[in-house]
Design a protein around this motif. Structure first.
Motif, short mmCIF file in Angstrom:
data_model
loop_
_atom_site.label_atom_id
_atom_site.label_comp_id
_atom_site.label_asym_id
_atom_site.label_seq_id
_atom_site.Cartn_x
_atom_site.Cartn_y
_atom_site.Cartn_z
N MET A 1 0.83 -1.18 0.00
CA MET A 1 0.00 0.00 0.00
C MET A 1 0.87 1.24 0.00
O MET A 1 1.92 1.28 0.62
CB MET A 1 -0.89 0.00 1.26
CG MET A 1 -1.95 1.05 1.24
SD MET A 1 -1.90 2.10 2.68
CE MET A 1 -3.13 3.25 2.20
N ARG A 60 -2.49 5.36 11.27
CA ARG A 60 -2.84 4.02 10.76
C ARG A 60 -2.36 3.84 9.33
O ARG A 60 -1.80 2.79 8.99
CB ARG A 60 -4.36 3.79 10.84
CG ARG A 60 -4.82 3.46 12.26
CD ARG A 60 -6.24 2.90 12.28
NE ARG A 60 -7.24 3.81 11.76
CZ ARG A 60 -7.85 4.76 12.47
NH1 ARG A 60 -7.55 4.93 13.75
NH2 ARG A 60 -8.77 5.52 11.92
N TYR A 61 -2.54 4.85 8.50
CA TYR A 61 -2.06 4.75 7.11
C TYR A 61 -0.53 4.66 7.07
O TYR A 61 0.02 3.88 6.29
CB TYR A 61 -2.55 5.93 6.27
CG TYR A 61 -3.96 5.76 5.76
CD1 TYR A 61 -4.28 4.76 4.84
CD2 TYR A 61 -4.97 6.60 6.20
CE1 TYR A 61 -5.57 4.61 4.37
CE2 TYR A 61 -6.27 6.45 5.74
CZ TYR A 61 -6.56 5.45 4.83
OH TYR A 61 -7.84 5.29 4.36
N ASP A 63 1.41 3.43 9.35
CA ASP A 63 1.80 2.11 9.83
C ASP A 63 1.55 1.04 8.78
O ASP A 63 2.34 0.11 8.61
CB ASP A 63 1.04 1.76 11.12
CG ASP A 63 1.49 2.61 12.30
OD1 ASP A 63 2.58 3.20 12.25
OD2 ASP A 63 0.71 2.70 13.28
N LYS A 64 0.44 1.16 8.06
CA LYS A 64 0.05 0.14 7.08
C LYS A 64 0.86 0.23 5.78
O LYS A 64 1.15 -0.78 5.15
CB LYS A 64 -1.44 0.32 6.76
CG LYS A 64 -2.00 -0.65 5.75
CD LYS A 64 -3.48 -0.39 5.52
CE LYS A 64 -4.03 -1.29 4.44
NZ LYS A 64 -5.43 -1.00 4.12
N GLU A 66 3.55 0.51 2.85
CA GLU A 66 4.91 0.09 2.56
C GLU A 66 5.71 1.26 2.01
O GLU A 66 6.92 1.34 2.19
CB GLU A 66 4.90 -1.06 1.54
CG GLU A 66 4.26 -2.31 2.10
CD GLU A 66 4.04 -3.37 1.03
OE1 GLU A 66 3.50 -3.02 -0.04
OE2 GLU A 66 4.42 -4.51 1.28
#
Length: 166
Positions: A1, A60-61, A63-64, A66
């Motif tokens: 992502m 959150r984005y 952390d998620k 790549e």
């Protein structure tokens, strides 16, 4: 992502938002993409997006994701570095009416000069190549990131102390 963030500065950053959207359209980017577009007037057609998101959502984005593509705001890319990720930093430029001056470019160049682990993108036409050819750099987890953040905070604190003496 891939997560793209332009922060909350009141000027548009259409140049970055449109470039990423077109790379998705042209299938250069095949990953899922979410963009926080701020005050940009260009609305992405090929990705999910929002003008503003909460701090918790941004975390959150980050952390998620790549890959994180960000404006040159120091607080934003320092937070990304602190997470052990390598940000692609695209400074806002005065000549495109993205900011009042070129301090983001000057600051990002200085950080890069100090050998900290950011990918500084001064020419947006290079973004596709960076995403295709340099994923190993972007995906790397550099242990120097924590040292960078700590040293940077010390430098900022010392500058603040100097200004208070004036």
């Amino acid at each position: 992502m891939i997560f793209v963030t332009v922060g909350t500065h009141e000027q548009q950053f259409n140049r970055l938002i449109q470039a990423v959207d077109e790379l998705v359209r042209d299938k250069v980017i095949i990953d899922e993409v979410f963009m926080q577009i701020g005050y940009s007037t260009y609305e992405p057609k090929y990705t999910k997006w929002a003008k503003v998101i909460s701090y918790e959502e941004m975390e959150r984005y980050e952390d998620k994701a790549e890959i994180i593509i960000t404006h040159g705001g120091p607080a934003t890319f320092m937070n990304i570095l602190n997470k052990g990720k390598v940000p692609i930093v695209v400074p806002r430029l005065e000549k495109f009416s993205e900011h009042v001056n070129n301090h983001q470019l000057e600051f990002a160049r200085k950080i890069k000069e100090l050998n900290y682990n950011i990918v500084l993108l001064e020419d947006l036409s290079d973004l596709g190549n960076i995403l295709r050819e340099e994923k190993n750099i972007i995906y790397s987890n550099n242990s120097n990131n924590k040292n960078f953040v700590e040293n940077f905070e010390k430098q900022i604190n010392s500058l603040v102390k100097v200004r208070k003496k004036w």
